[in-house]
Write an enzyme that holds these catalytic residues in place. Structure first.
Site, PDB file in Angstrom:
ATOM      1  N   SER A   1      34.453  28.105  40.185  1.00  0.00           N
ATOM      2  CA  SER A   1      35.192  28.150  38.927  1.00  0.00           C
ATOM      3  C   SER A   1      34.181  28.087  37.781  1.00  0.00           C
ATOM      4  O   SER A   1      33.190  28.815  37.804  1.00  0.00           O
ATOM      5  CB  SER A   1      36.228  27.026  38.865  1.00  0.00           C
ATOM      6  OG  SER A   1      37.167  27.285  37.855  1.00  0.00           O
TER       7      SER A   1
ATOM      8  N   ASP B   1      43.520  35.011  43.660  1.00  0.00           N
ATOM      9  CA  ASP B   1      43.143  34.100  42.582  1.00  0.00           C
ATOM     10  C   ASP B   1      43.212  34.798  41.227  1.00  0.00           C
ATOM     11  O   ASP B   1      42.496  35.772  40.984  1.00  0.00           O
ATOM     12  CB  ASP B   1      41.720  33.593  42.835  1.00  0.00           C
ATOM     13  CG  ASP B   1      41.199  32.705  41.727  1.00  0.00           C
ATOM     14  OD1 ASP B   1      42.023  32.162  40.968  1.00  0.00           O
ATOM     15  OD2 ASP B   1      39.967  32.545  41.645  1.00  0.00           O
TER      16      ASP B   1
ATOM     17  N   HIS C   1      41.771  30.515  44.860  1.00  0.00           N
ATOM     18  CA  HIS C   1      40.689  29.966  44.048  1.00  0.00           C
ATOM     19  C   HIS C   1      39.720  29.118  44.867  1.00  0.00           C
ATOM     20  O   HIS C   1      40.093  28.115  45.468  1.00  0.00           O
ATOM     21  CB  HIS C   1      41.306  29.115  42.936  1.00  0.00           C
ATOM     22  CG  HIS C   1      40.400  28.828  41.785  1.00  0.00           C
ATOM     23  ND1 HIS C   1      39.836  29.814  41.017  1.00  0.00           N
ATOM     24  CD2 HIS C   1      39.955  27.656  41.255  1.00  0.00           C
ATOM     25  CE1 HIS C   1      39.104  29.273  40.059  1.00  0.00           C
ATOM     26  NE2 HIS C   1      39.144  27.960  40.195  1.00  0.00           N
TER      27      HIS C   1
END
Length: 507
Positions: A189, A444, A469
């Site tokens: 991320s 994602d 994710h």
């Protein structure tokens, strides 16, 4: 070792945030707590599998704090803060073993950052020294006055990268590292972006990088997020269908019509609001909280049993539950039961108060900190104002950017300039770098801002079919789909190829 695992049960999880509302924050916290529990189980299973003599050899990771400059770019500022890190040297081959750096992000790190995960599995194979660094202003890496309006200005990705460079020198001295010890960084991320940027901005320090689910392109109006949500709800690979996507869109369309009329007492009862919806701010929070349930399910598809697109679609296409509106109330009730919520807080005033709080907590998420970074660097505001979005039209750019001035005094008109600078500084989704692996799942929503095509022979993009994710960062599990296993193997092969060019393996 057993005492270590037991102690870790008490730790709060680290968290990767978007710019979502209250429900999204709660969903992410629960997902990451679930990930921590899986890491605990993985670690305990490995420990139990060891012979009796091996169990005594497990080493508790070293936790430490070291002083960092508060402002790397102004030497007249002598302020410092203590930054937290962990080291696991158990797997390390001292002569030539590489250094694997796990980069922290929008929440507190725990010792798991050097104990379990894809990077630890790779470290076991390549006999790497494992180190991790908590991001400045998150977790314990912050001064007591760090969240004040005056001092939060020192929170940025640029300062974070300079922290990593200083940490590199610190570890180099602590462990007598030389040029033979190649550094490879890992992150997912926002830390995935930092991983790619650290390699790009400090190529003399970092040999290679793995950037998982990394939104390297800043964007003010992140319409692509809900475009992916729409496609994922329609994707039969993960249990979606066009019928499901249509049902979700119909439910939110009716919701919006009721909100527009202003008589919200029925909504408050049907969706168990903790308070009356007073004004557009509360209505926006209400719509956003319901949208978060769908968005969070897609972003973290299959992270927990029953919390996945397939189950959501079973509810939203079940005609026996009544209208699509009624099905949405069932979905909301299921979410509340899972989260243990007696009601849903839809107060916009409460959200602003939470974001204005300067209380420093050395665990969990950094809500004020991350929203500041969205205002000052990234945007990332997940909106639903285009025709293709299946959620509520109350998810507007204007309402989300307004928080920047309401909480931090940052003029909404300046946020676009900050986003432009970030993209100019890092190169957006066309970074000019080398030896970087970008890994993304096509379910994602964040993959829309990442690198999706090879940029060069050594800037490699991997797209994993049907995963969400940061899925590749978890340790291997029996139920992992073939696409995920293949992606992890490609990361392994690429790292092995790069390291072999420096030193033949095994040593």
């Amino acid at each position: 070792m057993w005492l270590l695992i037991s102690a870790l049960l008490l730790l709060q999880p680290a968290l990767n945030l978007g710019s979502g509302g209250r429900n999204m924050w709660l969903i992410k916290e629960k997902v990451h707590r679930s990930r921590e529990l899986r890491l605990q189980k993985h670690l305990l299973d490995n420990w139990k599998a060891l012979p009796a003599e091996g169990k005594a050899d497990w080493v508790v990771p070293k936790e430490g704090l070291f002083p960092q400059p508060l402002d790397h770019f102004n030497r007249r500022n002598n302020g410092t803060f203590k930054q937290r890190y962990w080291v696991n040297a158990e797997l390390w081959e001292h002569q030539r073993g590489p250094v694997f750096l796990f980069i922290g992000g929008e929440g507190a790190l725990t010792p798991y950052s050097v104990l379990a995960g894809e990077h630890v599995d790779l470290a076991r194979k390549y006999r790497a020294l494992l180190v991790s660094l908590e991001h400045r202003y998150y977790g314990a890496s912050i001064n007591p006055d760090g969240l004040s309006d005056q001092n939060i200005q020192f929170l940025s990705s640029q300062q974070g990268l300079a922290d990593l460079a200083t940490f590199h020198e610190f570890i180099k001295q602590q462990y007598a590292l030389t040029g033979k010890h190649r550094w490879i960084c890992f992150g997912g991320s926002y830390p995935g972006s930092l991983s790619a940027w650290f390699r790009m901005k400090f190529p003399h320090l970092v040999f290679a990088a793995v950037a998982s689910s990394a939104p390297v392109r800043a964007q003010l109006d992140f319409t692509g997020y809900n475009e992916v949500v729409s496609r994922s709800l329609s994707n039969p690979v993960v249990g979606g269908s066009l019928k499901c996507r249509t049902a979700v869109a119909q439910a939110f369309s009716r919701l919006d019509r009721i909100l527009a009329r202003g008589n919200t007492s029925g909504l408050e009862a049907d969706f168990r609001s903790c308070q009356k919806l007073n004004g557009s701010g509360d209505r926006g929070e209400f719509a956003g909280n319901l949208a978060d349930i769908v968005m969070g399910t897609v972003q973290y598809n299959a992270e927990e049993p029953g919390s996945d697109i397939a189950n959501l679609c079973r509810i939203m296409t079940n005609q026996s539950l009544g209208s699509t509106y009624r099905r949405l109330t069932v979905l909301n009730k299921k979410y509340m039961d899972v989260m243990g919520l007696p009601c849903v807080d839809n107060s916009h005033r409460n959200v602003l108060e939470q974001l204005r709080s300067t209380e420093v907590k050395p665990f969990g998420v950094g809500l004020r900190q991350w929203y500041y970074q969205t205002c000052a660097e990234f945007g990332y505001y997940q909106t639903c104002e285009d025709k293709g979005c299946p959620l509520s039209r109350w998810l507007t750019l204007r309402s989300q950017v307004a928080i920047c001035v309401q909480v931090f005094g940052i003029d909404p008109g300046n946020v676009q300039g900050a986003v432009n600078f970030t993209n100019d500084y890092y190169g957006a989704d066309h970074p000019a770098s080398s030896r970087v692996i970008f890994v993304n799942g096509d379910i994602d929503p964040w993959h829309a801002l990442s690198v999706l095509k090879n940029q060069s022979r050594s800037e490699v993009a991997l797209i994993i079919n049907g995963t969400a994710h940061c899925a590749n960062m978890n340790p291997e599990e029996e139920g992992d789909p073939p696409s995920l296993r293949q992606a992890r193997q490609k990361v392994d092969d690429q790292i092995g190829t790069w390291l072999a060019k420096e030193h033949p393996y095994p040593w």
